[in-house]
Design a protein around this motif. Structure first.
Motif, PDB file in Angstrom:
ATOM      1  N   LEU A   7       0.058   5.787  17.341  1.00  0.00           N
ATOM      2  CA  LEU A   7      -0.496   5.314  16.342  1.00  0.00           C
ATOM      3  C   LEU A   7      -0.178   3.270  15.876  1.00  0.00           C
ATOM      4  O   LEU A   7       0.709   3.228  16.439  1.00  0.00           O
ATOM      5  CB  LEU A   7       1.039   5.087  15.465  1.00  0.00           C
ATOM      6  N   LYS A   8      -0.515   3.035  15.678  1.00  0.00           N
ATOM      7  CA  LYS A   8      -1.126   1.247  15.183  1.00  0.00           C
ATOM      8  C   LYS A   8       0.071   0.898  14.849  1.00  0.00           C
ATOM      9  O   LYS A   8       0.751   1.378  14.333  1.00  0.00           O
ATOM     10  CB  LYS A   8      -2.341   0.844  14.706  1.00  0.00           C
ATOM     11  N   GLU A   9       0.338  -0.127  15.402  1.00  0.00           N
ATOM     12  CA  GLU A   9       1.595  -0.628  15.100  1.00  0.00           C
ATOM     13  C   GLU A   9       1.464  -1.292  13.763  1.00  0.00           C
ATOM     14  O   GLU A   9       0.452  -1.960  12.838  1.00  0.00           O
ATOM     15  CB  GLU A   9       1.663  -2.570  15.457  1.00  0.00           C
ATOM     16  N   THR A  10       2.426  -0.806  12.642  1.00  0.00           N
ATOM     17  CA  THR A  10       2.617  -1.296  11.240  1.00  0.00           C
ATOM     18  C   THR A  10       2.549  -3.128  11.098  1.00  0.00           C
ATOM     19  O   THR A  10       3.807  -3.791  11.234  1.00  0.00           O
ATOM     20  CB  THR A  10       3.571  -0.271  10.863  1.00  0.00           C
ATOM     21  N   PRO A  11       1.925  -3.713  10.251  1.00  0.00           N
ATOM     22  CA  PRO A  11       2.345  -5.244   9.780  1.00  0.00           C
ATOM     23  C   PRO A  11       3.358  -5.119   8.776  1.00  0.00           C
ATOM     24  O   PRO A  11       3.582  -4.153   7.917  1.00  0.00           O
ATOM     25  CB  PRO A  11       1.241  -5.310   8.869  1.00  0.00           C
ATOM     26  N   LEU A  19      -1.850  -9.530   1.036  1.00  0.00           N
ATOM     27  CA  LEU A  19      -3.197  -9.759   1.744  1.00  0.00           C
ATOM     28  C   LEU A  19      -3.842  -8.621   0.424  1.00  0.00           C
ATOM     29  O   LEU A  19      -4.740  -9.073  -0.406  1.00  0.00           O
ATOM     30  CB  LEU A  19      -3.938  -9.344   3.312  1.00  0.00           C
ATOM     31  N   SER A  20      -3.415  -7.348  -0.037  1.00  0.00           N
ATOM     32  CA  SER A  20      -3.942  -6.436  -0.876  1.00  0.00           C
ATOM     33  C   SER A  20      -3.269  -8.031  -2.224  1.00  0.00           C
ATOM     34  O   SER A  20      -4.407  -7.615  -2.861  1.00  0.00           O
ATOM     35  CB  SER A  20      -2.362  -5.631  -1.464  1.00  0.00           C
ATOM     36  N   LYS A  21      -3.151  -9.058  -3.079  1.00  0.00           N
ATOM     37  CA  LYS A  21      -2.541  -8.900  -3.888  1.00  0.00           C
ATOM     38  C   LYS A  21      -4.621 -10.352  -3.236  1.00  0.00           C
ATOM     39  O   LYS A  21      -4.539 -10.455  -4.534  1.00  0.00           O
ATOM     40  CB  LYS A  21      -1.576 -10.164  -3.754  1.00  0.00           C
ATOM     41  N   ALA A  22      -4.233 -10.657  -1.956  1.00  0.00           N
ATOM     42  CA  ALA A  22      -5.458 -11.707  -2.320  1.00  0.00           C
ATOM     43  C   ALA A  22      -7.003 -11.094  -2.552  1.00  0.00           C
ATOM     44  O   ALA A  22      -7.603 -12.175  -3.595  1.00  0.00           O
ATOM     45  CB  ALA A  22      -5.088 -12.405  -1.013  1.00  0.00           C
ATOM     46  N   ILE A  23      -7.267  -9.596  -2.040  1.00  0.00           N
ATOM     47  CA  ILE A  23      -8.002  -8.918  -2.158  1.00  0.00           C
ATOM     48  C   ILE A  23      -8.723  -8.270  -2.903  1.00  0.00           C
ATOM     49  O   ILE A  23      -9.559  -7.929  -3.552  1.00  0.00           O
ATOM     50  CB  ILE A  23      -9.052  -9.057  -0.669  1.00  0.00           C
ATOM     51  N   PRO A  27      -2.392  -0.712  -0.986  1.00  0.00           N
ATOM     52  CA  PRO A  27      -1.712  -1.442   0.841  1.00  0.00           C
ATOM     53  C   PRO A  27      -1.977  -0.840   2.096  1.00  0.00           C
ATOM     54  O   PRO A  27      -2.310  -1.045   3.135  1.00  0.00           O
ATOM     55  CB  PRO A  27      -0.424  -0.937   0.385  1.00  0.00           C
ATOM     56  N   PHE A  28      -2.728  -0.292   1.592  1.00  0.00           N
ATOM     57  CA  PHE A  28      -3.400   1.468   2.698  1.00  0.00           C
ATOM     58  C   PHE A  28      -4.701   0.531   3.693  1.00  0.00           C
ATOM     59  O   PHE A  28      -4.712   0.231   5.307  1.00  0.00           O
ATOM     60  CB  PHE A  28      -3.702   2.874   2.818  1.00  0.00           C
ATOM     61  N   LEU A  29      -5.554  -0.274   3.101  1.00  0.00           N
ATOM     62  CA  LEU A  29      -6.814  -0.790   3.059  1.00  0.00           C
ATOM     63  C   LEU A  29      -6.098  -2.108   3.693  1.00  0.00           C
ATOM     64  O   LEU A  29      -6.536  -2.600   4.560  1.00  0.00           O
ATOM     65  CB  LEU A  29      -7.409  -1.393   1.801  1.00  0.00           C
ATOM     66  N   SER A  30      -4.973  -2.712   3.337  1.00  0.00           N
ATOM     67  CA  SER A  30      -4.629  -4.249   3.963  1.00  0.00           C
ATOM     68  C   SER A  30      -4.071  -4.325   5.088  1.00  0.00           C
ATOM     69  O   SER A  30      -3.750  -5.048   6.278  1.00  0.00           O
ATOM     70  CB  SER A  30      -3.298  -4.428   2.574  1.00  0.00           C
TER      71      SER A  30
END
Length: 568
Positions: A7-11, A19-23, A27-30
């Motif tokens: 599993l890749k590191e979780t931000p 990022l979710s707010k900006a674009i 949250p999954f996609l962010s």
């Protein structure tokens, strides 16, 4: 074969929320985007909306000024130019691009592709001698030449200049050419290091056009660049992502006649992505240089009309069928060798030799063996009174270093962490097999001998909506360093329509626990899971999400990467 899921590191939550707010994505996609180095609105805009203005200034590359100046001198002096390239997809597309572009306004150009059997990889003495004998004053070497010290020196002695465009790692010293274009040079500050050979040829022509012509003329050949990027397995990031994005667009909408013919003859009806190029276009171009001479591939890629291209494509398709038969037969022989020998079967590496194996497909065979046994593999054959071969590695194991440790047994070798080529005298075969196995056994870990699936995130079916998939689709083109996201869902069962397709592929409709959402799933070559799934055992599933078009209707489909049952 058991696979490891990493599993890749979780931000951090703050990064994801920002990022979710900006674009305006969930949250999954962010999380997926941040894992790929995209953390701001501007970075996301550049990622989702590539532009050809994103391409770097070609004159940032060390040697570009000298290369353009020498090319311009040749053209204004009516000197004959030899465009020299490797015989694989990257080399032939590079030669086709540069030659196609230059010959639209300068007639004194000719191509030269070395013969795989007679001349081998790189700049050959035979090729340089041909240039000398035929009064060529400039050789442009594409996708090769970075180690051609001796051949460049020989050409210089006969008043033949070299411009080298190569993307391979150079030695400490570089050839004494008029210009050496290689972003991997230590003294080169070009901002992107991972161009394909054809991409590098494109940058050279872009620089020339910027000074003397119209850069937009080169957009006609972006499909060739996309084919090279896909086939040479370079990272789909930065400049490669932009070139691949626009190259695939051209490949699907208005390809050069040769690529159009290859697509038609392959029977491909759907739009081509990176994977589609790798499995349909790339092997056919490669087949020319593997079982015959790669000149035919360049002729096809430079064809002016659809009719001319289709005739050439048919001939190359025949060669591809021959190549596939060689591939199958040699792979079967290699597997039989391993299965009939306990020592080979239980080894940590595979090193096999047979003097009748075709040199052009042994790299493919090495990859096929890894699919089955997953360990560092070298396939060898006889060539010009030597033994020569191709090597492939597994995730995390440095193949090049292991081969380097056997250098005293080798005439020459080259490559990188995951792929290499080597040549030795016949009497060194058995000592090499023994030493290579000792080196691998002493340094490889059990984790390295287990295939890895890199998982982007765990997710519930309820989070997967059409809007979610629409964003995923826009993350293409997918490839190295921008792979299609892999998801894991728990407590999955086959809800309906479990079937075994062609006795080896599983297909079913899945649901998760007591959730209401269901999705079509397909797992290629996963027949071993059929009985357990049929018994309604719940399982964890690693998968990618794709859109599947059938009878004019588009639906969401999960492509299964692996299955683990709950007790595992």
């Amino acid at each position: 074969m058991q696979k490891r899921w990493l599993l890749k590191e979780t931000p951090s939550a703050d990064e994801v929320a920002s990022l979710s707010k900006a674009i305006n994505v969930n949250p999954f996609l962010s999380r997926i985007l941040i894992q790929r180095g995209i953390s701001s609105f501007e970075e996301a805009k550049k990622f989702f909306r590539p532009s050809l203005t994103d391409l770097h200034d070609p004159f940032l590359m060390n040697g570009m000024d000298a290369a353009v100046e020498r090319l311009n001198l040749a053209i204004h002096s009516n000197q004959k130019i030899l465009i020299y390239g490797d015989y694989d997809v990257d080399g032939t597309t590079a030669v086709a691009l540069v030659a196609s572009y230059l010959t639209t306004f300068y007639p004194h150009c000719k191509i030269y592709i070395p013969d795989r059997e007679g001349e081998g990889y790189g700049v050959s003495r035979q090729g340089v001698q041909w240039a000398i004998d035929n009064d060529y004053k400039l050789i442009v070497a594409l996708d090769c030449g970075i180690k051609a010290m001796e051949m460049v020196h020989y050409a210089n002695q006969h008043s033949v200049d070299f411009i080298i465009c190569d993307h391979h790692v150079p030695d400490e010293k570089i050839p004494d050419a008029v210009a050496v274009l290689d972003p991997k040079r230590k003294d080169c500050n070009y901002p992107f290091k991972e161009l394909s050979g054809c991409g590098l040829g494109f940058k050279f022509m872009q620089a020339y056009a910027r000074l003397y012509r119209d850069e937009s003329e080169l957009h006609l050949y972006l499909d060739l660049v996309a084919v090279s990027i896909a086939s040479d397995i370079v990272p789909i990031t930065d400049e490669n992502r932009t070139l691949a994005y626009f190259g695939l667009k051209k490949l699907n909408e208005n390809p050069v006649p040769g690529l159009k013919a290859l697509k038609e003859i392959s029977g491909r009806r759907s739009l081509l992505d990176i994977s589609g190029v790798v499995f349909t276009i790339g092997p056919r171009i490669n087949a020319s240089g593997r079982v015959a001479h790669a000149d035919a591939a360049v002729s096809l890629l430079m064809a002016k009309t659809d009719d001319e291209a289709y005739v050439l494509a048919e001939s190359i398709n025949v060669k591809n069928e021959v190549r596939k038969q060689f591939d199958t037969d040699i792979t079967d022989e290699a597997i039989l060798m391993i299965e009939s020998n306990d020592g080979l079967k239980n080894a940590k590496s595979t090193v096999l030799f047979k003097d009748t194996w075709h040199k052009g497909v042994i790299g493919i065979v090495a990859s096929r063996c890894i699919e089955r046994y997953y360990r560092p593999t070298i396939i060898l054959t006889a060539s010009n009174n030597k033994i020569t071969g191709s090597a492939r590695s597994v995730h995390g194991f440095n193949l090049y270093n292991a081969i380097s440790d056997c250098a005293e047994l080798l005439d020459k070798f080259g490559g990188h962490m995951y792929a290499a080529g080597l040549t030795m005298n016949p009497e060194n075969l058995i000592p090499f097999q023994k030493k290579f196995e000792e080196i691998v056994a002493a340094s490889i870990t059990s984790e390295m001998l287990c295939p890895v699936i890199h998982v982007d995130l765990e997710i519930d079916f309820d989070a997967i909506t059409q809007k979610f998939v629409n964003v995923l689709v826009q993350m293409a083109p997918f490839g190295p360093e921008n792979q299609r996201p892999v998801f894991v869902s728990n407590n999955v069962i086959a809800f309906r329509y479990l079937s075994l397709v062609k006795e080896k592929h599983i297909r079913f409709i899945a649901k998760q626990g007591h959730g209401a959402k269901t999705f079509n799933c397909i797992g290629f070559n996963m027949e071993e899971f059929y009985d357990s799934i049929q018994n309604q055992k719940p399982f964890r599933m690693a998968y990618t999400i794709e859109e599947n078009e059938y009878n004019g209707k588009t639906s969401i489909q999960f492509v299964i990467k692996d299955i683990k049952f709950e007790e595992e």
